[in-house]
Design a protein around this motif. Sequence first.
Motif, PDB file in Angstrom:
ATOM      1  N   ALA A  76     -49.130 -78.413  18.647  1.00 24.45           N
ATOM      2  CA  ALA A  76     -48.616 -78.225  19.468  1.00 24.45           C
ATOM      3  C   ALA A  76     -49.698 -77.227  19.481  1.00 24.45           C
ATOM      4  CB  ALA A  76     -48.338 -77.911  19.897  1.00 24.45           C
ATOM      5  N   ALA A  77     -51.263 -77.237  19.192  1.00 23.91           N
ATOM      6  CA  ALA A  77     -52.473 -75.957  19.298  1.00 23.91           C
ATOM      7  C   ALA A  77     -53.286 -76.315  19.823  1.00 23.91           C
ATOM      8  CB  ALA A  77     -52.343 -75.480  17.280  1.00 23.91           C
ATOM      9  N   PRO A  78     -53.355 -75.643  21.470  1.00 25.11           N
ATOM     10  CA  PRO A  78     -54.580 -75.814  22.156  1.00 25.11           C
ATOM     11  C   PRO A  78     -55.901 -74.807  21.830  1.00 25.11           C
ATOM     12  CG  PRO A  78     -52.512 -75.527  23.605  1.00 25.11           C
ATOM     13  CD  PRO A  78     -51.872 -74.678  21.800  1.00 25.11           C
ATOM     14  N   LEU A  79     -56.981 -75.908  21.732  1.00 24.27           N
ATOM     15  CA  LEU A  79     -58.236 -75.266  21.805  1.00 24.27           C
ATOM     16  C   LEU A  79     -58.902 -74.928  23.558  1.00 24.27           C
ATOM     17  CD1 LEU A  79     -60.205 -77.630  19.739  1.00 24.27           C
ATOM     18  CD2 LEU A  79     -60.000 -75.990  19.475  1.00 24.27           C
ATOM     19  N   ALA A  80     -58.584 -76.158  24.364  1.00 24.69           N
ATOM     20  CA  ALA A  80     -59.428 -75.437  24.975  1.00 24.69           C
ATOM     21  C   ALA A  80     -58.685 -75.922  26.846  1.00 24.69           C
ATOM     22  CB  ALA A  80     -60.810 -75.476  25.443  1.00 24.69           C
ATOM     23  N   CYS A  81     -58.785 -75.446  27.681  1.00 25.56           N
ATOM     24  CA  CYS A  81     -58.806 -76.045  29.103  1.00 25.56           C
ATOM     25  C   CYS A  81     -58.920 -75.937  30.129  1.00 25.56           C
ATOM     26  CB  CYS A  81     -56.640 -76.142  28.689  1.00 25.56           C
ATOM     27  SG  CYS A  81     -55.926 -75.312  30.328  1.00 25.56           S
ATOM     28  N   MET A  82     -59.619 -76.854  30.658  1.00 24.77           N
ATOM     29  CA  MET A  82     -59.946 -76.658  32.672  1.00 24.77           C
ATOM     30  C   MET A  82     -58.789 -77.258  32.908  1.00 24.77           C
ATOM     31  SD  MET A  82     -63.792 -78.062  33.124  1.00 24.77           S
ATOM     32  CE  MET A  82     -65.029 -76.814  33.594  1.00 24.77           C
ATOM     33  N   VAL A  83     -58.857 -76.570  34.496  1.00 25.58           N
ATOM     34  CA  VAL A  83     -57.478 -76.798  34.710  1.00 25.58           C
ATOM     35  C   VAL A  83     -57.957 -75.940  37.024  1.00 25.58           C
ATOM     36  CG1 VAL A  83     -57.048 -74.224  34.512  1.00 25.58           C
ATOM     37  CG2 VAL A  83     -54.831 -76.085  35.325  1.00 25.58           C
ATOM     38  N   GLY A  84     -57.808 -76.771  38.009  1.00 24.03           N
ATOM     39  CA  GLY A  84     -57.979 -75.926  39.041  1.00 24.03           C
ATOM     40  C   GLY A  84     -57.831 -77.109  40.397  1.00 24.03           C
ATOM     41  N   THR A 108     -60.702 -73.945  36.447  1.00 26.13           N
ATOM     42  CA  THR A 108     -60.564 -72.285  35.375  1.00 26.13           C
ATOM     43  C   THR A 108     -60.526 -72.932  34.135  1.00 26.13           C
ATOM     44  OG1 THR A 108     -59.062 -70.853  37.028  1.00 26.13           O
ATOM     45  CG2 THR A 108     -58.944 -70.527  34.871  1.00 26.13           C
ATOM     46  N   LEU A 109     -61.633 -72.001  32.953  1.00 23.26           N
ATOM     47  CA  LEU A 109     -61.535 -72.661  31.678  1.00 23.26           C
ATOM     48  C   LEU A 109     -61.292 -72.364  31.085  1.00 23.26           C
ATOM     49  CD1 LEU A 109     -63.039 -74.503  29.763  1.00 23.26           C
ATOM     50  CD2 LEU A 109     -65.045 -72.289  29.897  1.00 23.26           C
ATOM     51  N   LEU A 110     -60.187 -71.939  30.198  1.00 16.94           N
ATOM     52  CA  LEU A 110     -59.415 -71.400  29.302  1.00 16.94           C
ATOM     53  C   LEU A 110     -59.271 -71.884  28.161  1.00 16.94           C
ATOM     54  CD1 LEU A 110     -55.826 -71.310  30.409  1.00 16.94           C
ATOM     55  CD2 LEU A 110     -58.073 -69.468  31.225  1.00 16.94           C
ATOM     56  N   THR A 111     -60.145 -70.738  26.810  1.00 16.20           N
ATOM     57  CA  THR A 111     -60.506 -71.278  25.408  1.00 16.20           C
ATOM     58  C   THR A 111     -59.646 -70.473  24.110  1.00 16.20           C
ATOM     59  OG1 THR A 111     -62.013 -70.013  25.129  1.00 16.20           O
ATOM     60  CG2 THR A 111     -62.609 -72.583  26.059  1.00 16.20           C
ATOM     61  N   VAL A 112     -59.682 -71.311  23.232  1.00 16.01           N
ATOM     62  CA  VAL A 112     -59.230 -70.112  21.715  1.00 16.01           C
ATOM     63  C   VAL A 112     -60.383 -70.450  20.929  1.00 16.01           C
ATOM     64  CG1 VAL A 112     -57.482 -69.912  20.683  1.00 16.01           C
ATOM     65  CG2 VAL A 112     -56.703 -70.875  22.667  1.00 16.01           C
TER      66      VAL A 112
END
Lengths: 376, 501
Positions: B46-54, B61-65
């Motif tokens: 479980a190592a998220p790369l990115a997500c888009m949520v809203g 909202t774009l979240l990235t690692v």
Amino acid sequence: MNTTTTRLNALRGGQPPVNHNARTLVGLSVNPGCARRALLDACGADKGTVARQAGHPWQFGQSRFALARGNAFEQQVKEYGGARLLALLRESLDLPVEQVAYIPLKSVGDSTGREQRYRQTCRALVGAARGGPDPGTLYDHPMLRLNVGGNDVYLEPDLIAFKIGDRFYIVEIKSFPVIDRQANGAQVAAATRQASIYVIALQDLFATNGLDPELVATSVFLVTPKDFGNTPIATLVDARKQISMLNRQLARMDRIDILLDLLPSGLTFDLAVDTTGVPTRPAANLAADLRRIPARYRPECMAHCELAGLCRDEARQNASLDVYGQGVVDIFGGVDTTHTALALAEGRQPSDDQAGVARTLRHAERLRAALAEGAA
Amino acid sequence: MSSLAALARLHATRQGRAERLRQVRHHHLVDEPLVLVILTMAGEAAAPLACMVGTGRRQSTLLTVTQPRNRDQRRAFYAQLAAVILPHIRRRENTLQQLPARPGKPPRQRCADAPQIIVANHATVDYLSLVGRSIRFQGPPNTTETDPSIALLGRWLTFFAERAEYPGSSMLLPLTAQLAAHWATGQSILEDESLSKLLAWIEPPAGLTGVQAALRSENPVLFPPAGPATDPTFDAVELEPRMITHQQALASGDHLTAARTATELQDALASQLRPTWNQVWDGLALLRAIPQAARSVRRWEDDRDHFTSHSLHITRGGAPQPVHDQAVDAARRLARLERAIHMFEDEQALDDPFVLAERRTVGTAFAGVVVAREPDRQVTSAKGRRILRPRFTIRTEDPPPIARDQDLVDPERPRTIVRVREVLPEQQDMHLITVEVTAGMGSVSRPAADAVPELDELVCYTAWPSQWGAAEFPSREQTPWTHTGPSAPQTFTDLSEAEQT
Ligand code: SF4
């Protein structure tokens, strides 16, 4: 060279054979009824290249990130000359940790031939088998050999054979996590099938050296990271079912002659590679040759076989019910194509053996018509 | 699969587009669902790369690692995600209302609104469950060094993932399952797991058939995977080189390059997320256009009850969900789940003629005309009283019913319950089914006028949704903690069971 080998070589054409490994051998068992795949594999054709050249590239594969993670985990597990791994395995079998014996069967930069390395493995393992009970020894990177369809296939697994007492265990290191004692069923199944190939190859090694193949345990160790960290845990998995399934499939490969006999003469997977190494065979021509070998497409092929794009396309063109999967095939048992099924549903007179399925189809079609009317 | 659904797939192929399989939508859709599209790094648990949520197509909202293997970055990602999701949940928690007492029920509390999360597919549901498991225990309570919002996010994600196991729940919906339930495509169930292929069949672009559109959507450059897994080629060509350059720039103190590659990484990840993001909203719009089933209102109340009780459990300082269900707990959950599945199926049949028709193809419902009736039939009860037990007989072309000891109901006559008493085969695939009215018939002195249908009347019977009289097990929130504590960790287990599935 026997005639089967000659014929298989001709079938493959000018390209060098691809090496089998546990993963490709496992792939054989996914669709055992498919002659097309059996022949492509038996002759060592590179299915990915063949599919691309035939105009139906199909990609699936592992991400580099996954490969990197797998390698890193394996290195970590094998650290300290296998001491950690040995401790883990002994703990799993509830045995006290005693001295560590770790025998690498391949030194770094080893360039000896595969056959030689196989003989070296034989000497080491046969000697160990004759040597009596053992407090625990790890053999890293043995070279195993299996005869598949008349050809010797060398298996050079990142594998460990573990001898404890009189028994040899196959140890498979995988980097998928086991979280709260549960792992992804498909990954466990795939890993177990791969390990089963090694069990069979090791049994074969003992048998050819006059030893009892039962020295090899039919349970295999899966070593995987625990939860979300890197701590390895070992799990003993019963692989008897997978072993007998793969044995059946390998036996089928031994009868590859029967499939070869059925082939029209001149059929080949040759890619007509030019002097610069570029395949030049026309797509339609190659695809036509492939289609002359009976296949058995099913949606599961999409995750297991490079030919899936071509075979699915073919099944669609034939209006075969296979494209929908086993669920639909079972419901309309006895009917092969979408055309026939729809014709029966819409009232075509069924043949005697279609009477039952025709009833089902007509009934469903009546309901469907009533719904369409109601919805309109 | 029913033969009706199977046949619909063949028709979909012939007509070149998907065929409707439901008349109504059986899940509730809130006005403001939270859409979440998430990508994970291959090979990691479980190592998220990115997500888009809203909550809107244009409100994301774009979240990235930049380095998912880095623990601090992962924590920062979860904290940012919590900052989006938790306030959304909080606003629904604030709609807590006092429900007045009803006969047999004390007054209680229920939130007027509840959060709903929409994701692309089942794999994302599983992934959220995994993420929930990985973070809900983070940070011992009363320490200041960890962000409590991360553990709280983990607890809520676990809650949503557990609700998603119940087929009638609308709290966390995988869109592929929703679309595949409402439309039959001309492809396999395996292919239906791809959001873009489903949409290709449901609304093929002008000039293309479903097959052609689905084939086109297999191009990962035009249609990146909906997650959480990424396209291996994207990993190799776009992601890995940039990650490496970025790391090297950071290590060598080259801030300019580091900033540039960070932006590039972000853009690359956004390019993988955005097509799916839009597809989820497209799919949602398709679902919204379908009228909602009557009984889904009650099921959504159920969801709100569960949401309310979990919210109160957290407010009162309750423990996070345990690591692994203990045997008793697991058995209860299974029983609860099974009841919920039956209940949901039975309810759908009453709301939706398509479901009813499907049931008629598998022998769990039947329809036909009334050919005989005994409205005044009386029997003597065990206590010696004369009681009314009307019977009537139906001629049907449907496969005869499989289960006998079941309460059946005609959706058009919901007040009368019947049971099958006799099934006689007739000529040409016909059956005569005699049923007895067991409820709603009135009494000998005051028989109910409409309890028995008239001759030649068309009737249809399906299972009456009930809880089978089984007592509800207490929910986990209401179970004493001594019964739900984390089980002792074990390092060695036989996984062969997992392998069978
Ligand atoms: S994809 Fe084609 S060749 Fe491969 S196993 Fe399936 S049917 Fe056989």
